[in-house]
Scaffold this motif. Structure first.
Motif, mmCIF file in Angstrom:
data_model
loop_
_atom_site.group_PDB
_atom_site.id
_atom_site.type_symbol
_atom_site.label_atom_id
_atom_site.label_comp_id
_atom_site.label_asym_id
_atom_site.label_seq_id
_atom_site.Cartn_x
_atom_site.Cartn_y
_atom_site.Cartn_z
ATOM 1 N N PRO A 9 0.852 -1.198 0.000
ATOM 2 C CA PRO A 9 0.000 0.000 0.000
ATOM 3 C C PRO A 9 0.884 1.244 0.000
ATOM 4 O O PRO A 9 1.951 1.248 0.611
ATOM 5 C CB PRO A 9 -0.771 -0.111 1.325
ATOM 6 N N LEU A 10 0.442 2.278 -0.698
ATOM 7 C CA LEU A 10 1.223 3.511 -0.764
ATOM 8 C C LEU A 10 0.284 4.668 -0.427
ATOM 9 O O LEU A 10 -0.667 4.938 -1.144
ATOM 10 C CB LEU A 10 1.808 3.679 -2.171
ATOM 11 N N ARG A 11 0.526 5.293 0.731
ATOM 12 C CA ARG A 11 -0.357 6.388 1.145
ATOM 13 C C ARG A 11 0.302 7.748 0.997
ATOM 14 O O ARG A 11 -0.347 8.745 0.739
ATOM 15 C CB ARG A 11 -0.763 6.214 2.621
ATOM 16 N N GLU A 12 1.633 7.767 1.176
ATOM 17 C CA GLU A 12 2.297 9.058 1.248
ATOM 18 C C GLU A 12 3.746 8.902 0.816
ATOM 19 O O GLU A 12 4.379 7.887 1.100
ATOM 20 C CB GLU A 12 2.264 9.550 2.697
ATOM 21 N N VAL A 13 4.246 9.895 0.104
ATOM 22 C CA VAL A 13 5.679 9.951 -0.200
ATOM 23 C C VAL A 13 6.179 11.304 0.297
ATOM 24 O O VAL A 13 5.639 12.346 -0.086
ATOM 25 C CB VAL A 13 5.946 9.825 -1.717
ATOM 26 N N VAL A 14 7.163 11.278 1.170
ATOM 27 C CA VAL A 14 7.783 12.521 1.635
ATOM 28 C C VAL A 14 9.255 12.428 1.249
ATOM 29 O O VAL A 14 9.942 11.502 1.664
ATOM 30 C CB VAL A 14 7.658 12.687 3.161
ATOM 31 N N SER A 15 9.700 13.346 0.409
ATOM 32 C CA SER A 15 11.067 13.221 -0.085
ATOM 33 C C SER A 15 11.561 14.535 -0.669
ATOM 34 O O SER A 15 10.774 15.392 -1.065
ATOM 35 C CB SER A 15 11.119 12.138 -1.177
ATOM 36 N N ARG A 16 12.873 14.647 -0.745
ATOM 37 C CA ARG A 16 13.470 15.717 -1.527
ATOM 38 C C ARG A 16 13.356 15.350 -3.010
ATOM 39 O O ARG A 16 13.211 14.180 -3.358
ATOM 40 C CB ARG A 16 14.939 15.904 -1.135
ATOM 41 N N THR A 17 13.470 16.335 -3.891
ATOM 42 C CA THR A 17 13.319 16.081 -5.324
ATOM 43 C C THR A 17 14.671 16.088 -6.038
ATOM 44 O O THR A 17 15.622 16.707 -5.589
ATOM 45 C CB THR A 17 12.465 17.173 -5.992
ATOM 46 N N VAL A 18 14.700 15.351 -7.148
ATOM 47 C CA VAL A 18 15.793 15.464 -8.121
ATOM 48 C C VAL A 18 15.185 16.107 -9.359
ATOM 49 O O VAL A 18 14.074 15.744 -9.756
ATOM 50 C CB VAL A 18 16.349 14.072 -8.503
ATOM 51 N N VAL A 19 15.892 17.047 -9.977
ATOM 52 C CA VAL A 19 15.334 17.770 -11.109
ATOM 53 C C VAL A 19 16.071 17.421 -12.398
ATOM 54 O O VAL A 19 17.295 17.491 -12.484
ATOM 55 C CB VAL A 19 15.407 19.296 -10.857
ATOM 56 N N LEU A 20 15.295 16.970 -13.414
ATOM 57 C CA LEU A 20 15.814 16.727 -14.770
ATOM 58 C C LEU A 20 14.989 17.615 -15.692
ATOM 59 O O LEU A 20 13.900 17.239 -16.108
ATOM 60 C CB LEU A 20 15.574 15.271 -15.159
ATOM 61 N N PRO A 21 15.493 18.808 -16.027
ATOM 62 C CA PRO A 21 14.612 19.808 -16.663
ATOM 63 C C PRO A 21 14.289 19.545 -18.131
ATOM 64 O O PRO A 21 13.492 20.266 -18.711
ATOM 65 C CB PRO A 21 15.425 21.104 -16.517
ATOM 66 N N GLN A 22 14.873 18.507 -18.755
ATOM 67 C CA GLN A 22 14.641 18.272 -20.188
ATOM 68 C C GLN A 22 13.151 18.035 -20.489
ATOM 69 O O GLN A 22 12.457 17.367 -19.734
ATOM 70 C CB GLN A 22 15.411 17.031 -20.672
ATOM 71 N N ASP A 23 12.702 18.537 -21.641
ATOM 72 C CA ASP A 23 11.362 18.238 -22.157
ATOM 73 C C ASP A 23 11.413 16.918 -22.925
ATOM 74 O O ASP A 23 12.477 16.499 -23.379
ATOM 75 C CB ASP A 23 10.910 19.319 -23.140
ATOM 76 N N ASP A 24 10.256 16.299 -23.103
ATOM 77 C CA ASP A 24 10.110 15.127 -23.979
ATOM 78 C C ASP A 24 11.068 13.996 -23.643
ATOM 79 O O ASP A 24 11.687 13.408 -24.537
ATOM 80 C CB ASP A 24 10.351 15.508 -25.458
ATOM 81 N N ILE A 25 11.250 13.687 -22.407
ATOM 82 C CA ILE A 25 12.090 12.546 -22.050
ATOM 83 C C ILE A 25 11.314 11.288 -22.436
ATOM 84 O O ILE A 25 10.260 11.000 -21.867
ATOM 85 C CB ILE A 25 12.420 12.555 -20.541
ATOM 86 N N ASP A 26 11.781 10.574 -23.475
ATOM 87 C CA ASP A 26 11.019 9.417 -23.957
ATOM 88 C C ASP A 26 11.575 8.117 -23.373
ATOM 89 O O ASP A 26 12.604 8.109 -22.705
ATOM 90 C CB ASP A 26 10.958 9.392 -25.493
ATOM 91 N N THR A 27 10.853 7.028 -23.641
ATOM 92 C CA THR A 27 11.209 5.759 -23.005
ATOM 93 C C THR A 27 12.577 5.258 -23.465
ATOM 94 O O THR A 27 13.232 4.523 -22.742
ATOM 95 C CB THR A 27 10.138 4.686 -23.285
#
Ligand code: SF4
Lengths: 200, 477
Positions: A9-27
């Protein structure tokens, strides 16, 4: 009977973020096709963003954000616009989860990736442009994601809602994976098979 | 019966497969009639079954093949096929073990029926009108050419179907794409679907199932209809369908796994009732004039970035991605693509690797040579296609022209098996995706029809196939 399940079960995520600012990151960028010959879902985190993360000689590129010391332990990825387009490979969310991410935030998340992410307990969080711009400008910000309310809270106190359909919410909160849900319908499937006017 | 409102083809197939209807809170439980499995998107699904102690509910409705990571280098006997790379070999081995353990029929390397999953389903006659068909591959939409509801699923869903023969689905919307014919000479089904994607955009079909209609579609053979339905996903659609008709039934009659005898007659009666009712309505519709279509080529890095072969590449696109795509492709705006030098030509993939596709390519290569410096690969979609082509001598045409004639498989469509386009090189390809790096790191892909691909191989630059017509009858495609 509660169906046996593969996800917590997943109720909450508390975390710092990592930022990847690129647009259109594809699979193909999340996990290049040449790594799809694997037969497990474990270990794919090592190849996550492979061609950005490692230099041609195979050593980690110290400039890449996931290789910086402060990225360790971060469970929320903030990306540029339009995340996850391309193929239906579920290896993309597996790689993100295996690395340790539990949520991806963007202004737009491709349909198939979104579905695949939810089925595996990775939260696909679509936010407005203002919220995303704030997050992109504040890497490492500590955010709180609430699944029941489907909200994202910034350290400024600002809280925004993100879209989550009722079934997705139910599965996440109860730790019910869709297979468990389907197995509960076994008797209806039996009846369906028996009552068909033709057999495939 | 009279109180059933008019329904579309899609709605008829959908309604017949609903086990549990959807509610605002829960998706529908939809029954699946045919599950095709291959080596890339299944190993993790079989692991889930093992971990949870589940069996495959209907091995008899499941059919396996090896295609994605399999080599296509010519061999003397099929047992000699050595998979490129240890990891790919492991994946193939695991597929064989999984199919054996769960009692699933696998068309393996030594099977004369092996091939690309979307080529062999129809070829064997397991793909039939009115069925629901899924596979862990987005081009499953191909099978919709028979009036089946067919779509791609992820690996988790592969597990769902293995264990329950069902999927959880929200009902998609319907989109009618009408193409009134006839198509001009040199314009193929591939050009028609590229034009559709150019018209509605790569997200134009999102959330919809397309029904292809109109006289141009009715005039197409089954292989051409498969080419059209194959690329539905490239317009973002869930699936693409064509109403079954006499062309469909003629194709299926006598196929090894099609119904026979009395079962055939019963099936035929059922299939004839599938076409959309005249009064049925679609959520949206789009119309294209077939007579105005041209051979099409893509100039960018998604299939919607497409122009007529003699038309200039647009000067502007909607966003920053447009510039980036042109830079990656090394394409100049304002000029047609027809002078661009070609390094590789690939005829193959589940879009264009059937007999009629190979015949088209051969029609332009007969008595001609592939231009110096150009590598041309012709990869039949299945071993059956390969045999049929060889019986007609097409392989001799390709080999005499200097092209490679290969074993069947996905090959250069996604470059997982070692068949890749070198960095920076340009490939005119009959496949379905021109994403950055799809055919190899740094590869530049131009999607086109088999006719355009063959013409480009001969000229050594992107070429209009109509320039090569010389009255030998190629124009009748
Ligand atoms: S030919 Fe290409 S698109 Fe078709 S199934 Fe193989 S990899 Fe997928």
């Amino acid at each position: 009977m509660q169906p046996r399940t593969d996800i917590e079960p997943l109720r909450e995520v508390v975390s710092r973020t990592v930022v990847l600012p690129q647009d259109d990151i594809d699979t193909d960028q999340i996990i290049p096709a040449r790594f799809l010959t694997t037969t497990t879902r474990e270990g794919l985190g090592r190849q996550l963003f492979h061609d950005w993360r490692y230099r041609p000689d195979g050593t980690p590129d110290p400039e890449f954000v996931l290789n910086r010391p402060d990225a360790a332990g971060c469970r929320v990825l903030v990306a540029g616009n339009n995340f996850g387009c391309g193929s239906s490979r579920e290896h993309a969310p597996w790689a993100l989860l295996d690395y340790g991410f539990r949520a991806v935030i963007s202004t737009e998340i491709a349909d198939i990736f979104r579905g695949n992410a939810l089925k595996n307990g990775l939260l696909p969080i679509v936010v407005d442009g203002d919220t995303q711009r704030w997050l992109l400008a504040h890497p490492g910000a500590e955010v709180t994601i609430d699944v029941a309310a489907s909200t994202l809270e910034l350290p400024t106190g600002r809280t925004v809602e993100w879209p989550l359909d009722a079934f997705g919410r139910y599965c996440l909160l109860e730790g019910i994976d869709p297979l468990g849900f389907l197995l509960q319908h076994a008797a209806r499937i039996d009846t369906f098979e028996r009552s068909r006017s033709w057999t495939p | 019966m009279t109180d059933i409102p008019p329904r579309t083809l899609f709605e008829k197939v959908w309604d017949e497969h609903v086990v549990v209807p959807e509610t605002p809170d829960t998706p529908a439980v939809l029954y699946i009639d045919l599950h095709l499995v291959h080596e890339v998107t299944t190993p993790q699904a079989f692991d889930v079954l093992r971990r949870r102690g589940l069996a495959v509910r209907r091995p008899d409705l499941t059919l396996g093949t090896l295609d994605h990571s399999t080599p296509t280098t010519p061999v003397r006997t099929l047992r000699d096929l050595a998979v490129v790379g240890e990891s790919a070999a492991g994946q193939v081995r695991r597929m064989q073990e999984n199919c054996a353990e769960f009692a699933i029929e696998l068309l393996a390397f030594d099977s004369p029926e092996r091939g690309i999953v979307h080529v062999i389903g129809p070829e064997l006659g397991v793909t039939q009108p009115g069925k629901t068909i899924v596979c862990g591959d987005s081009h499953t939409s191909t099978h919709g050419a028979f009036g089946a509801l067919a779509f791609g699923i992820g690996t988790t869903e592969v597990g769902h179907v293995l264990a329950t023969q069902c999927l959880l689905q929200r009902r998609p919307k319907t989109l009618a794409v009408e193409i009134e014919g006839p198509l001009p000479a040199g314009v193929t089904a591939k050009d028609a679907i590229l034009a559709v994607i150019g018209e509605i955009g790569v997200a134009g079909g999102t959330g919809h199932v397309i029904e292809y209609r109109g006289s141009a579609i009715r005039a197409m053979g089954m292989e051409a209809r498969m080419t059209v339905c194959n690329m539905s996903i490239e317009a973002g659609a869930r699936a693409g369908m064509v109403a079954p008709d006499d062309t469909t039934f003629e194709y299926l009659a006598g196929r090894p796994r099609a119904p026979q005898g009395a079962a055939w007659d019963a099936a035929l009666a059922r299939w004839r009732a599938l076409a959309s009712d005249p009064a049925a309505t679609f959520d949206r519709s789009v119309a294209l004039a077939g007579a105005r279509l041209k051979p099409m080529v893509t100039f960018g890095t998604n299939p919607g970035m497409v122009v007529g072969i003699d038309e200039p590449v647009p000067e502007t696109g909607s966003d920053g991605r447009f510039r980036k795509a042109l830079e990656y492709m090394q394409v100049s705006p304002g000029k047609p693509l027809t002078d661009t030098a070609v390094d590789v030509v690939f005829v193959g993939s589940c879009t264009n690797s059937r007999l009629s596709d190979l015949e088209q390519a051969a029609s332009l290569l007969r008595g001609r040579r592939v231009a110096p410096g150009v590598r041309m690969l012709v990869v039949p979609g299945s071993q059956q296609v390969k045999r049929d082509a060889e019986a007609r001598g097409l392989h001799e045409v390709f080999l005499a022209a200097g092209a490679e004639w290969r074993e069947s498989g996905c090959s250069m469509c996604l470059g997982m098996n070692g068949d890749t386009v070198p960095r920076g090189k340009l490939c005119v390809s009959t496949s379905n995706r021109n994403f950055e790096g799809r055919q190899g790191v740094g590869a530049r892909t131009v999607l086109a029809s088999p006719l355009t691909a063959a013409a480009s191989a001969v000229r050594g630059r992107i070429a209009d196939p109509r320039e090569l017509f010389d009255g030998r009858g190629e124009e009748r495609h």
